[in-house]
Design an enzyme around this catalytic site. Structure first.
Site, PDB file in Angstrom:
ATOM      1  N   LYS A 228       0.758  -1.230  -0.079  1.00  0.00           N
ATOM      2  CA  LYS A 228       0.164   0.103   0.001  1.00  0.00           C
ATOM      3  C   LYS A 228       0.735   1.155   0.122  1.00  0.00           C
ATOM      4  O   LYS A 228       0.797   2.204  -0.740  1.00  0.00           O
ATOM      5  CB  LYS A 228      -1.016   0.105   1.301  1.00  0.00           C
ATOM      6  CG  LYS A 228      -1.689  -1.069   1.616  1.00  0.00           C
ATOM      7  CD  LYS A 228      -2.742  -0.970   2.585  1.00  0.00           C
ATOM      8  CE  LYS A 228      -2.206  -1.056   3.897  1.00  0.00           C
ATOM      9  NZ  LYS A 228      -1.509  -2.154   4.283  1.00  0.00           N
TER      10      LYS A 228
ATOM     11  N   ARG B  72      -8.719   1.108   9.915  1.00  0.00           N
ATOM     12  CA  ARG B  72      -8.223  -0.131  10.163  1.00  0.00           C
ATOM     13  C   ARG B  72      -9.381  -0.887  11.109  1.00  0.00           C
ATOM     14  O   ARG B  72      -9.272  -2.136  11.343  1.00  0.00           O
ATOM     15  CB  ARG B  72      -6.809  -0.296  10.901  1.00  0.00           C
ATOM     16  CG  ARG B  72      -5.657  -0.635   9.778  1.00  0.00           C
ATOM     17  CD  ARG B  72      -4.475  -0.254  10.897  1.00  0.00           C
ATOM     18  NE  ARG B  72      -3.413  -0.952  10.390  1.00  0.00           N
ATOM     19  CZ  ARG B  72      -2.151  -0.529   9.823  1.00  0.00           C
ATOM     20  NH1 ARG B  72      -2.265   0.825   9.375  1.00  0.00           N
ATOM     21  NH2 ARG B  72      -1.117  -1.035   9.733  1.00  0.00           N
TER      22      ARG B  72
ATOM     23  N   ARG C  17      12.081  -5.296   4.014  1.00  0.00           N
ATOM     24  CA  ARG C  17      11.659  -3.922   3.950  1.00  0.00           C
ATOM     25  C   ARG C  17      12.768  -3.132   4.840  1.00  0.00           C
ATOM     26  O   ARG C  17      13.270  -3.312   5.834  1.00  0.00           O
ATOM     27  CB  ARG C  17      10.313  -3.503   4.309  1.00  0.00           C
ATOM     28  CG  ARG C  17      10.038  -2.046   4.491  1.00  0.00           C
ATOM     29  CD  ARG C  17       8.463  -1.754   4.368  1.00  0.00           C
ATOM     30  NE  ARG C  17       7.930  -2.095   5.789  1.00  0.00           N
ATOM     31  CZ  ARG C  17       6.625  -1.815   6.062  1.00  0.00           C
ATOM     32  NH1 ARG C  17       5.834  -1.483   5.027  1.00  0.00           N
ATOM     33  NH2 ARG C  17       6.247  -2.225   7.214  1.00  0.00           N
TER      34      ARG C  17
ATOM     35  N   ARG D  67      12.426  -1.390  10.196  1.00  0.00           N
ATOM     36  CA  ARG D  67      11.442  -0.953  11.528  1.00  0.00           C
ATOM     37  C   ARG D  67      11.415  -2.113  12.395  1.00  0.00           C
ATOM     38  O   ARG D  67      11.437  -3.232  12.163  1.00  0.00           O
ATOM     39  CB  ARG D  67       9.914  -0.803  10.708  1.00  0.00           C
ATOM     40  CG  ARG D  67       9.560   0.555  10.098  1.00  0.00           C
ATOM     41  CD  ARG D  67       8.431   0.577   9.161  1.00  0.00           C
ATOM     42  NE  ARG D  67       7.272  -0.349   9.797  1.00  0.00           N
ATOM     43  CZ  ARG D  67       6.073   0.035   9.357  1.00  0.00           C
ATOM     44  NH1 ARG D  67       5.777   0.503   8.132  1.00  0.00           N
ATOM     45  NH2 ARG D  67       5.009  -0.710   9.799  1.00  0.00           N
TER      46      ARG D  67
ATOM     47  N   ARG E  75       1.033  -8.696  13.479  1.00  0.00           N
ATOM     48  CA  ARG E  75       0.241  -7.893  12.744  1.00  0.00           C
ATOM     49  C   ARG E  75      -0.701  -8.419  11.918  1.00  0.00           C
ATOM     50  O   ARG E  75      -1.903  -7.747  11.648  1.00  0.00           O
ATOM     51  CB  ARG E  75       1.243  -7.054  12.004  1.00  0.00           C
ATOM     52  CG  ARG E  75       1.994  -5.925  13.067  1.00  0.00           C
ATOM     53  CD  ARG E  75       3.458  -5.159  12.452  1.00  0.00           C
ATOM     54  NE  ARG E  75       2.977  -4.565  11.395  1.00  0.00           N
ATOM     55  CZ  ARG E  75       3.981  -4.235  10.715  1.00  0.00           C
ATOM     56  NH1 ARG E  75       5.301  -4.898  10.336  1.00  0.00           N
ATOM     57  NH2 ARG E  75       3.956  -3.417   9.287  1.00  0.00           N
TER      58      ARG E  75
HETATM   59  P1  AMP Z   1       1.704   0.942   9.049  1.00  0.00           P
HETATM   60  O1  AMP Z   1       3.082   1.834   8.848  1.00  0.00           O
HETATM   61  O2  AMP Z   1       0.367   1.300   8.456  1.00  0.00           O
HETATM   62  O3  AMP Z   1       2.058  -0.460   8.832  1.00  0.00           O
HETATM   63  O4  AMP Z   1       1.526   1.094  10.554  1.00  0.00           O
HETATM   64  C1  AMP Z   1       2.260   0.949  11.590  1.00  0.00           C
HETATM   65  C2  AMP Z   1       1.646   0.620  12.960  1.00  0.00           C
HETATM   66  O5  AMP Z   1       1.178   1.824  13.453  1.00  0.00           O
HETATM   67  C3  AMP Z   1       0.521  -0.370  13.170  1.00  0.00           C
HETATM   68  O6  AMP Z   1       0.962  -1.679  13.474  1.00  0.00           O
HETATM   69  C4  AMP Z   1      -0.367   0.185  14.141  1.00  0.00           C
HETATM   70  O7  AMP Z   1       0.330  -0.111  15.530  1.00  0.00           O
HETATM   71  C5  AMP Z   1      -0.252   1.632  13.929  1.00  0.00           C
HETATM   72  N1  AMP Z   1      -1.309   2.265  13.090  1.00  0.00           N
HETATM   73  C6  AMP Z   1      -1.094   2.754  11.830  1.00  0.00           C
HETATM   74  N2  AMP Z   1      -2.383   3.036  11.255  1.00  0.00           N
HETATM   75  C7  AMP Z   1      -3.332   2.663  12.392  1.00  0.00           C
HETATM   76  C8  AMP Z   1      -4.721   2.729  12.477  1.00  0.00           C
HETATM   77  N3  AMP Z   1      -5.384   3.289  11.368  1.00  0.00           N
HETATM   78  N4  AMP Z   1      -5.016   2.637  13.588  1.00  0.00           N
HETATM   79  C9  AMP Z   1      -4.631   1.786  14.544  1.00  0.00           C
HETATM   80  N5  AMP Z   1      -3.158   1.729  14.477  1.00  0.00           N
HETATM   81  C10 AMP Z   1      -2.466   2.192  13.360  1.00  0.00           C
END
Ligand code: AMP
Length: 216
Positions: free
Chosen positions: A11, A86, A125, A158, A169
């Site tokens: 994404k 989410r 990544r 990360r 996750r």
């Molecule tokens: P991402 O970079 O989208 O993979 O997000 C990394 C982490 O940020 C996730 O594993 C969550 O802990 C938190 N996070 C990001 N977006 C959301 C969301 N919409 N709702 C809740 N937690 C989020």
């Protein structure tokens, strides 16, 4: 437009391409939360422990930062939401916030992606510390190892891209985020795309899908 799919679906990578091609803003809640953690803000301090464990940050925190972001003037041409919503509660709060702004979701791209592909992408990544550009040790290698092609910043892995957290996750995605597929099917804005494709192939599919949705 919303990009929905498991972590590792591509994404973020595709959002960058789409945002450049169509000159619309890219809003990534993950990037916003990582910035808040880096800056040591109250939101960052609260979010950090959830992020480290691979859990979702509570809805109130995330919906608050998104509502504030989408109310700004620079988004009149439209925007791409990457990693938000989410949960069903987040989707409902997004609908309310958009209604207040006289806007709506035109398209939800669902990246259908197999677990094996997600795991491979996440474990390889690498992200730029300075500009957040995304690379992959084998799929999208930087020209010079450990260095960002765009700004020369250092690349890092990360914390939540380590094996145990990746599994968590993916589980959290299945339990809390997958129900959104039905939510957006009912809203008649969902289009499914094959997230297993490699970056350039998927970009081509997205461009076609975007044109078919009459948004280009
Ligand atoms: P991402 O970079 O989208 O993979 O997000 C990394 C982490 O940020 C996730 O594993 C969550 O802990 C938190 N996070 C990001 N977006 C959301 C969301 N919409 N709702 C809740 N937690 C989020």
């Amino acid at each position: 437009m919303i990009l929905l799919g498991p972590p590792g679906a591509g994404k973020g990578t595709q959002a960058v391409v789409l945002s450049k091609t169509y000159a619309v803003a890219h809003i990534s809640t993950g990037d916003m939360l990582r910035e808040a953690v880096k800056g040591g803000t109250p939101i960052g301090k609260e979010a950090e422990s959830y992020m480290k464990k691979g859990e979702l940050v509570p809805d109130e925190i995330v919906t608050g930062i998104v509502a504030e972001r989408i109310a700004r003037d620079d988004l009149k041409k439209g925007f791409i939401l990457d990693g938000f919503p989410r949960t069903v509660a987040q989707a409902k709060s997004l609908d309310d916030a958009l209604t207040k702004l006289g806007q709506k979701i035109d398209l939800m791209l669902y990246f259908a992606t197999s677990d094996g592909v997600c795991i491979k992408r996440l474990s390889g990544r690498r992200v730029c510390r300075k500009c957040a550009a995304i690379f992959h040790s084998t799929n999208i290698p930087p020209r010079s190892e450990g260095v960002c092609d765009f700004c020369g910043g250092a690349l890092y892995q990360r914390d939540d891209d380590k094996e145990e957290t990746i599994k968590k996750r993916l589980l959290v995605y299945k339990q809390q985020t997958q129900p959104l597929i039905d939510y957006y099917k009912k809203a008649r804005v969902l289009r499914e795309v094959p997230g297993d494709l490699e970056v350039n192939e998927l970009s081509e599919v997205l461009a076609t899908t975007f044109n078919e949705a009459h948004l280009a």
